[in-house]
Design an enzyme around this catalytic site. Structure first.
Site, PDB file in Angstrom:
ATOM      1  N   GLY A   1     -13.995  -2.945   0.080  1.00  0.00           N
ATOM      2  CA  GLY A   1     -15.354  -2.397   0.175  1.00  0.00           C
ATOM      3  C   GLY A   1     -15.565  -1.231  -0.782  1.00  0.00           C
TER       4      GLY A   1
ATOM      5  N   GLY B   1      -9.694  -7.054  -2.882  1.00  0.00           N
ATOM      6  CA  GLY B   1      -9.905  -8.152  -1.938  1.00  0.00           C
ATOM      7  C   GLY B   1      -9.125  -9.419  -2.267  1.00  0.00           C
TER       8      GLY B   1
ATOM      9  N   ARG C   1       0.834  -1.222   0.000  1.00  0.00           N
ATOM     10  CA  ARG C   1       0.000   0.000   0.000  1.00  0.00           C
ATOM     11  C   ARG C   1       0.859   1.259   0.000  1.00  0.00           C
ATOM     12  NH1 ARG C   1      -4.798  -1.944   3.942  1.00  0.00           N
ATOM     13  NH2 ARG C   1      -6.054  -2.884   2.320  1.00  0.00           N
TER      14      ARG C   1
ATOM     15  N   LYS D   1     -20.983 -14.626  -0.473  1.00  0.00           N
ATOM     16  CA  LYS D   1     -22.410 -14.333  -0.357  1.00  0.00           C
ATOM     17  C   LYS D   1     -23.003 -13.591  -1.544  1.00  0.00           C
ATOM     18  CE  LYS D   1     -22.600 -13.778   4.635  1.00  0.00           C
ATOM     19  NZ  LYS D   1     -22.720 -12.681   5.612  1.00  0.00           N
TER      20      LYS D   1
HETATM   21  P1  AMP Z   1     -15.890 -12.506  -0.384  1.00  0.00           P
HETATM   22  O1  AMP Z   1     -15.267 -11.710   0.706  1.00  0.00           O
HETATM   23  O2  AMP Z   1     -17.355 -12.409  -0.473  1.00  0.00           O
HETATM   24  O3  AMP Z   1     -15.198 -12.292  -1.731  1.00  0.00           O
HETATM   25  O4  AMP Z   1     -15.663 -14.039   0.009  1.00  0.00           O
HETATM   26  C1  AMP Z   1     -14.407 -14.590   0.096  1.00  0.00           C
HETATM   27  C2  AMP Z   1     -14.522 -15.840   0.890  1.00  0.00           C
HETATM   28  O5  AMP Z   1     -15.434 -16.699   0.263  1.00  0.00           O
HETATM   29  C3  AMP Z   1     -13.226 -16.591   0.995  1.00  0.00           C
HETATM   30  O6  AMP Z   1     -12.822 -16.597   2.337  1.00  0.00           O
HETATM   31  C4  AMP Z   1     -13.580 -17.984   0.526  1.00  0.00           C
HETATM   32  O7  AMP Z   1     -13.039 -19.013   1.333  1.00  0.00           O
HETATM   33  C5  AMP Z   1     -15.075 -18.006   0.626  1.00  0.00           C
HETATM   34  N1  AMP Z   1     -15.637 -19.006  -0.286  1.00  0.00           N
HETATM   35  C6  AMP Z   1     -15.498 -19.099  -1.606  1.00  0.00           C
HETATM   36  N2  AMP Z   1     -16.082 -20.215  -2.066  1.00  0.00           N
HETATM   37  C7  AMP Z   1     -16.615 -20.852  -1.012  1.00  0.00           C
HETATM   38  C8  AMP Z   1     -17.339 -22.071  -0.843  1.00  0.00           C
HETATM   39  N3  AMP Z   1     -17.633 -22.836  -1.889  1.00  0.00           N
HETATM   40  N4  AMP Z   1     -17.729 -22.385   0.397  1.00  0.00           N
HETATM   41  C9  AMP Z   1     -17.421 -21.611   1.450  1.00  0.00           C
HETATM   42  N5  AMP Z   1     -16.746 -20.456   1.361  1.00  0.00           N
HETATM   43  C10 AMP Z   1     -16.347 -20.085   0.135  1.00  0.00           C
END
Ligand code: AMP
Length: 401
Positions: free
Chosen positions: A381, A358, A37, A199
């Site tokens: 974010g 991210g 950063r 999610k």
């Molecule tokens: P995000 O912050 O929404 O981009 O989510 C990232 C997180 O999603 C990471 O820590 C991944 O381990 C988790 N993730 C991705 N695929 C899966 C899955 N099939 N089951 C559970 N967690 C997941």
């Protein structure tokens, strides 16, 4: 961003330029353990040095919750920055007040001062007007180069620029706006978007916005299981959001209506007895193409057929935007899909490739492809909110009156 001035439009020579940077870096209390950063801010700092400005840097680090706490001091950052720019950086133990004003008064052209952590004061996150005016007093010119906090209306991102008339986006923020804004807003086609992560609820606004712009959307990660449920499939014990099935159905209908190719995984790596702490999947298997995930099993990565399918789409794209891992990439055995995407994105040298912050950024970095993609966002974010089409307070505050 027509109404936001670029740093290069301002005259900064000999002036006190207060720059909000994102020096929220990991430290061990004495040393910076990852300086990426700090490096990201160098183009702006080097430009200001060339122009003979007096540079006053301010940032937050961690969450000291409004109190001075040596665990979160920016002092190690001053040393690291001095090494990177090859000149001294004067660290001040406060971020505002008479001592700071006195030190700033004595600055010569080309001097660099780094103020102590802004979040030692609760006024920063509350956008307290007194704090904003104490900081604004230090500046003749204000520059925001901290994209990672641009989605927050804090004293240093919103309060100060409201009080300073000469202000601009730093070179990093300008680049973020160019890639996340212009290049995805008016993309060269085909525009292929890859979305993954945990999610649907975190990314549904991004999906809806991108359904207006993209030719193809590829969905991986746990997010895909909510979509699979929306299509009447069974997902076993996979992470999913049953209360978002209607939302997912609406996105699928919108994709159909807009003629967007919306691809979900056709096969999955599944696991039984996953232990995240031990980084172990337990027993694993693959679902065959088009079949459900059996009870007792959870989907942990996209399968090989899906990987091939997604890689082909990425290979023929002219603009690529990627946000979110395809599986639980923190565990090696379920990281293949994510790394295959990183490789495919890097190998398409015909396309503008944008990594939307991210985990995808860390996957690209870990694969060693960081110099093969066009742009990696420094915001998590902030990148998502910007891609949703939200106005970022830190950018809004830079608009010319
Ligand atoms: P995000 O912050 O929404 O981009 O989510 C990232 C997180 O999603 C990471 O820590 C991944 O381990 C988790 N993730 C991705 N695929 C899966 C899955 N099939 N089951 C559970 N967690 C997941």
């Amino acid at each position: 961003m027509p109404s936001v001035a670029s740093l290069k439009d301002l005259s900064v020579s000999g002036k006190r330029v207060l720059v909000r940077v994102d020096f929220n870096v990991p430290t061990d209390g004495e040393q910076v353990t990852d300086n990426s950063r700090i490096k990201a801010a160098l183009p702006t700092l080097e430009y200001l040095l060339e122009q003979g400005a007096k540079i006053i840097l301010m940032s937050h680090l961690g969450r000291p919750k409004g109190e001075a706490n040596p665990q979160y001091t920016l002092r190690p950052v001053a040393n690291e920055l001095a090494n990177l720019v090859g000149r001294p950086v004067l660290f001040l133990e406060e971020c505002m007040g008479p001592k700071v004003e006195e030190a700033v008064e004595q600055m010569q052209d080309g001097n660099i001062v780094l103020l102590e952590n802004l979040r030692y004061h609760a006024g920063e996150e509350k956008n307290d007007p007194e704090m904003a005016s104490a900081l604004a007093r230090l500046a003749e010119v204000y520059v925001n180069d901290a994209f990672g906090t641009a989605h927050r209306a804090h004293a240093s991102t919103a309060g100060v620029p409201a009080l300073v008339s000469e202000k601009a986006a730093g070179l990093l923020v300008e680049k973020e706006l160019k890639f996340l804004g212009e290049r995805t807003g008016n993309p060269e086609r085909p525009f292929v978007v890859i979305l993954g992560g945990a999610k649907v609820s975190d990314k549904i606004n991004v999906i809806n916005r991108l359904l207006e712009k993209a030719d193809t959307i590829l969905i991986g990660g746990a997010m895909a299981y909510t979509f699979a449920m929306a299509q009447g499939k069974k997902v076993g014990d996979s992470l999913c959001e049953p209360d978002k099935i209607e939302t997912a159905k609406a996105a699928l209908a919108k994709a159909e209506e807009k003629g967007v190719k919306f691809l979900l995984p056709v096969d999955n790596l599944i696991a039984k007895g996953l232990d995240f702490g031990a980084k172990s999947l337990g027993e694993t298997d693959h679902t065959s193409e088009g079949s459900d995930i059996p009870d007792g099993w959870e989907g942990v990565d996209i399968g090989p057929k899906t990987t091939d399918l997604f890689v082909r789409e990425v290979a023929s794209a002219k603009t690529i935007l990627w946000n979110g891992p395809m599986g639980i990439f923190e565990i090696e055995a379920s990281s293949k899909g994510t790394y295959a995407i990183a490789k495919a994105v890097a190998e398409n040298q015909e396309a503008i490739s944008i990594i939307g912050g991210g985990d995808s950024v860390s996957a690209v970095n870990k694969s060693g492809y960081s110099d093969k993609v066009s742009f990696m966002s420094t915001g998590g974010g902030a990148s998502l909110e910007f891609l949703e089409g939200k106005e970022l307070p830190g950018v809004k505050a830079l608009e010319k009156a």
